[in-house]
Design a protein around this motif. Structure first.
Motif, PDB file in Angstrom:
ATOM      1  N   ALA A 136       0.902  -0.967  -0.015  1.00 57.34           N
ATOM      2  CA  ALA A 136       0.069  -0.152  -0.036  1.00 57.34           C
ATOM      3  C   ALA A 136       0.935   1.154   0.068  1.00 57.34           C
ATOM      4  CB  ALA A 136      -0.806   0.097   1.157  1.00 57.34           C
ATOM      5  N   SER A 137       0.417   2.241  -0.828  1.00 56.59           N
ATOM      6  CA  SER A 137       1.147   3.710  -0.728  1.00 56.59           C
ATOM      7  C   SER A 137       0.136   4.847  -0.668  1.00 56.59           C
ATOM      8  CB  SER A 137       1.843   3.799  -1.741  1.00 56.59           C
ATOM      9  OG  SER A 137       1.273   3.552  -3.056  1.00 56.59           O
ATOM     10  N   ASN A 138       0.285   5.772   0.130  1.00 57.91           N
ATOM     11  CA  ASN A 138      -0.413   7.084   0.175  1.00 57.91           C
ATOM     12  C   ASN A 138       0.347   8.288   0.196  1.00 57.91           C
ATOM     13  OD1 ASN A 138      -2.341   8.982   1.729  1.00 57.91           O
ATOM     14  ND2 ASN A 138      -3.732   7.336   0.723  1.00 57.91           N
ATOM     15  N   ARG A 139      -0.279   9.164  -0.169  1.00 55.00           N
ATOM     16  CA  ARG A 139       0.524  10.628   0.025  1.00 55.00           C
ATOM     17  C   ARG A 139       0.587  11.134   1.460  1.00 55.00           C
ATOM     18  NH1 ARG A 139      -3.491  14.734  -3.264  1.00 55.00           N
ATOM     19  NH2 ARG A 139      -5.401  14.279  -1.729  1.00 55.00           N
ATOM     20  N   SER A 140      -0.242  10.407   2.298  1.00 52.06           N
ATOM     21  CA  SER A 140      -0.268  10.588   3.716  1.00 52.06           C
ATOM     22  C   SER A 140       0.412   9.604   4.534  1.00 52.06           C
ATOM     23  CB  SER A 140      -1.564  10.884   4.208  1.00 52.06           C
ATOM     24  OG  SER A 140      -1.778  11.014   5.820  1.00 52.06           O
ATOM     25  N   PRO A 141       1.749   9.866   5.121  1.00 48.13           N
ATOM     26  CA  PRO A 141       2.390   8.819   5.749  1.00 48.13           C
ATOM     27  C   PRO A 141       1.379   8.370   7.001  1.00 48.13           C
ATOM     28  CG  PRO A 141       3.835  10.703   5.120  1.00 48.13           C
ATOM     29  CD  PRO A 141       2.614  11.111   4.827  1.00 48.13           C
ATOM     30  N   ASN A 142       0.978   9.389   7.664  1.00 48.74           N
ATOM     31  CA  ASN A 142      -0.066   8.930   8.959  1.00 48.74           C
ATOM     32  C   ASN A 142      -0.890   8.094   8.335  1.00 48.74           C
ATOM     33  OD1 ASN A 142       1.679  10.868  10.725  1.00 48.74           O
ATOM     34  ND2 ASN A 142       0.307  12.285  10.217  1.00 48.74           N
ATOM     35  N   ARG A 143      -1.843   8.230   7.438  1.00 50.25           N
ATOM     36  CA  ARG A 143      -2.929   7.313   6.923  1.00 50.25           C
ATOM     37  C   ARG A 143      -2.306   6.026   6.802  1.00 50.25           C
ATOM     38  NH1 ARG A 143      -7.908   7.863   5.066  1.00 50.25           N
ATOM     39  NH2 ARG A 143      -7.697  10.313   5.040  1.00 50.25           N
ATOM     40  N   ILE A 188       1.174  -6.025   6.572  1.00 49.70           N
ATOM     41  CA  ILE A 188       1.092  -5.405   5.279  1.00 49.70           C
ATOM     42  C   ILE A 188       2.402  -4.601   5.106  1.00 49.70           C
ATOM     43  CG2 ILE A 188      -1.420  -5.293   5.198  1.00 49.70           C
ATOM     44  CD1 ILE A 188      -1.051  -2.388   5.530  1.00 49.70           C
ATOM     45  N   SER A 189       2.733  -4.307   3.620  1.00 48.90           N
ATOM     46  CA  SER A 189       3.898  -3.589   3.272  1.00 48.90           C
ATOM     47  C   SER A 189       3.448  -2.375   2.913  1.00 48.90           C
ATOM     48  CB  SER A 189       4.567  -4.371   2.181  1.00 48.90           C
ATOM     49  OG  SER A 189       5.134  -5.386   2.373  1.00 48.90           O
ATOM     50  N   ILE A 190       4.170  -1.244   3.217  1.00 48.31           N
ATOM     51  CA  ILE A 190       3.854   0.155   2.966  1.00 48.31           C
ATOM     52  C   ILE A 190       5.213   0.774   2.425  1.00 48.31           C
ATOM     53  CG2 ILE A 190       2.203   0.407   4.457  1.00 48.31           C
ATOM     54  CD1 ILE A 190       3.962   2.049   6.497  1.00 48.31           C
ATOM     55  N   GLY A 191       4.994   1.615   1.312  1.00 44.56           N
ATOM     56  CA  GLY A 191       5.896   2.412   0.739  1.00 44.56           C
ATOM     57  C   GLY A 191       5.489   3.402  -0.286  1.00 44.56           C
ATOM     58  N   SER A 192       6.107   3.529  -1.310  1.00 42.61           N
ATOM     59  CA  SER A 192       6.207   4.790  -2.209  1.00 42.61           C
ATOM     60  C   SER A 192       5.064   4.022  -3.147  1.00 42.61           C
ATOM     61  CB  SER A 192       7.302   5.388  -2.895  1.00 42.61           C
ATOM     62  OG  SER A 192       7.859   4.361  -3.696  1.00 42.61           O
ATOM     63  N   ASN A 193       4.604   5.061  -4.085  1.00 44.41           N
ATOM     64  CA  ASN A 193       3.538   4.580  -5.102  1.00 44.41           C
ATOM     65  C   ASN A 193       4.427   3.729  -6.134  1.00 44.41           C
ATOM     66  OD1 ASN A 193       1.514   6.110  -4.200  1.00 44.41           O
ATOM     67  ND2 ASN A 193       2.082   7.889  -5.507  1.00 44.41           N
ATOM     68  N   ARG A 194       5.747   4.122  -6.475  1.00 45.03           N
ATOM     69  CA  ARG A 194       6.562   3.440  -7.190  1.00 45.03           C
ATOM     70  C   ARG A 194       6.952   1.869  -6.633  1.00 45.03           C
ATOM     71  NH1 ARG A 194      11.172   7.516  -9.812  1.00 45.03           N
ATOM     72  NH2 ARG A 194       9.555   8.881 -10.798  1.00 45.03           N
ATOM     73  N   GLU A 195       7.208   1.948  -5.449  1.00 39.19           N
ATOM     74  CA  GLU A 195       7.436   0.502  -4.870  1.00 39.19           C
ATOM     75  C   GLU A 195       6.375  -0.288  -4.871  1.00 39.19           C
ATOM     76  OE1 GLU A 195      10.877   1.916  -1.637  1.00 39.19           O
ATOM     77  OE2 GLU A 195       8.872   2.162  -1.090  1.00 39.19           O
ATOM     78  N   THR A 196       4.909   0.095  -4.752  1.00 38.65           N
ATOM     79  CA  THR A 196       3.997  -0.434  -4.602  1.00 38.65           C
ATOM     80  C   THR A 196       3.751  -0.990  -5.991  1.00 38.65           C
ATOM     81  OG1 THR A 196       2.879   0.696  -2.774  1.00 38.65           O
ATOM     82  CG2 THR A 196       1.253  -0.700  -4.298  1.00 38.65           C
ATOM     83  N   ALA A 197       3.789  -0.173  -7.048  1.00 41.88           N
ATOM     84  CA  ALA A 197       3.435  -0.430  -8.732  1.00 41.88           C
ATOM     85  C   ALA A 197       4.573  -1.542  -8.943  1.00 41.88           C
ATOM     86  CB  ALA A 197       3.608   0.694  -9.321  1.00 41.88           C
ATOM     87  N   ASP A 198       5.775  -1.375  -8.726  1.00 39.79           N
ATOM     88  CA  ASP A 198       6.680  -2.339  -8.918  1.00 39.79           C
ATOM     89  C   ASP A 198       6.677  -3.856  -8.423  1.00 39.79           C
ATOM     90  OD1 ASP A 198       9.497  -2.776 -10.349  1.00 39.79           O
ATOM     91  OD2 ASP A 198      10.027  -3.234  -8.380  1.00 39.79           O
ATOM     92  N   GLY A 199       6.122  -3.796  -7.104  1.00 37.57           N
ATOM     93  CA  GLY A 199       6.108  -5.019  -6.234  1.00 37.57           C
ATOM     94  C   GLY A 199       4.675  -5.756  -6.446  1.00 37.57           C
ATOM     95  N   SER A 200       3.866  -5.299  -7.396  1.00 35.53           N
ATOM     96  CA  SER A 200       2.325  -5.833  -7.228  1.00 35.53           C
ATOM     97  C   SER A 200       2.086  -6.863  -8.604  1.00 35.53           C
ATOM     98  CB  SER A 200       1.313  -4.840  -7.091  1.00 35.53           C
ATOM     99  OG  SER A 200       1.695  -4.081  -6.086  1.00 35.53           O
ATOM    100  N   ASP A 201       1.306  -7.729  -8.369  1.00 30.16           N
ATOM    101  CA  ASP A 201       0.973  -8.410  -9.673  1.00 30.16           C
ATOM    102  C   ASP A 201      -0.349  -7.609 -10.091  1.00 30.16           C
ATOM    103  OD1 ASP A 201       3.047 -10.624  -9.687  1.00 30.16           O
ATOM    104  OD2 ASP A 201       1.849 -10.884  -7.617  1.00 30.16           O
TER     105      ASP A 201
END
Length: 282
Positions: free
Chosen positions: A32-39, A50-63
């Motif tokens: 999961a990624s979101n522009r709000s770190p607190n969320r 669950i794994s949290i990270g940047s938008n690119r990390e989420t996109a790259d690591g997902s099927d």
């Protein structure tokens, strides 16, 4: 299988909660990624693992990547993650005005659109499924199976996205407003306990839904069965018919006008203005 969610606001977090609570996914399957770190931190506290990270990390690591951001945020997000996307991935938009052609023109991935509903919180309701040309039968079955854990997936034509969403996605708000006004009038007129009448209304909605989906009734047949000629229900129905004249036509016009406006704005953002696309059915 890794499933990513870019945007964990109202709809993104709803889907994550529903997929995890239903057993469709395990926390270790979710990115999961979101522009709000607190969320994101709140989400991880609610679902350890669950794994949290940047938008690119989420996109790259997902099927499968669910994109759960507002319509006018799509173009900047696509610009950000496009280099991380691959042809074998499935990208799912949950935003109705974002068309398949918007995403297929800018991403190499397989594209689908799924319109969820708040009713998935109760493992109920319909999810609307529109599949792009790059998805094969196996891809479609994979998405349908995943969505079946939280409701009833129903494949529709993209030109019917808006009107179908009026019922499956917006409908709970429309029906709840009607029920809210009815409850307030009932408590004001009779003093009946609000909690009690709210429960009565909820059970009535559940039962009515089952009659329409499982009992073989049409809406008109239900009215005829309940409203005995000359009785209380029949008289009240006549009042409703006259009072609501034109309301539903105006409701549909309102939702479609906003939808068409958003599609036009997205066409401009994606540089597709002036390109003739399939007409949006009213």
């Amino acid at each position: 299988m890794k499933v990513g969610f870019i945007g964990t606001g109202s709809m993104g977090s709803l889907l994550i909660d529903a997929f995890l609570s239903s057993g469709a996914l395990e926390p270790c399957d979710v990115l999961a990624s979101n522009r709000s770190p607190n969320r994101l931190l709140q989400l991880k506290q609610r679902h350890p693992g669950i794994s949290i990270g940047s938008n690119r990390e989420t996109a790259d690591g997902s099927d499968i990547v669910f994109i759960c951001v507002k319509p006018l945020e799509f173009k900047s997000l696509i610009d950000e993650i496009s280099a991380s996307m691959r042809s074998e991935q499935i990208v799912v938009s949950v935003t109705s005005p974002v068309m398949l052609y918007h995403l297929e023109s800018t991403l190499p991935s397989k594209i689908a659109k799924v319109i969820p509903s708040i009713t998935h919180c109760a493992k109920s309701g319909s999810s609307l499924c529109i599949f792009g040309s790059r998805l094969n039968k196996k891809d479609r079955l994979l998405l349908l199976r995943l969505l079946s854990f939280v409701g009833v997936p129903m494949e529709i034509q993209e030109k019917h996205t808006r009107i179908a969403s009026d019922f499956s996605s917006c409908g709970p708000a429309f029906i709840s407003y009607f029920i809210e006004r009815w409850i307030k009038a009932a408590t004001a007129a009779t003093g009946i306990d609000e909690t009690l009448v709210t429960r009565l209304a909820g059970e009535m909605l559940l039962g009515t839904g089952k009659l329409l989906t499982e009992g073989g009734f049409t809406p008109q047949e239900l009215q005829e069965r309940v409203a005995v000629r000359g009785g209380i229900t029949a008289e009240a129905l006549n009042h409703l018919r006259s009072s609501l004249e034109g309301v539903f036509e105006r409701l549909i016009t309102t939702t479609h006008d906003k939808y068409d406006e958003d599609v036009e704005k997205l066409d401009a953002l994606f540089g597709l203005s002036g390109i003739v696309q399939a007409p949006l059915d009213r």
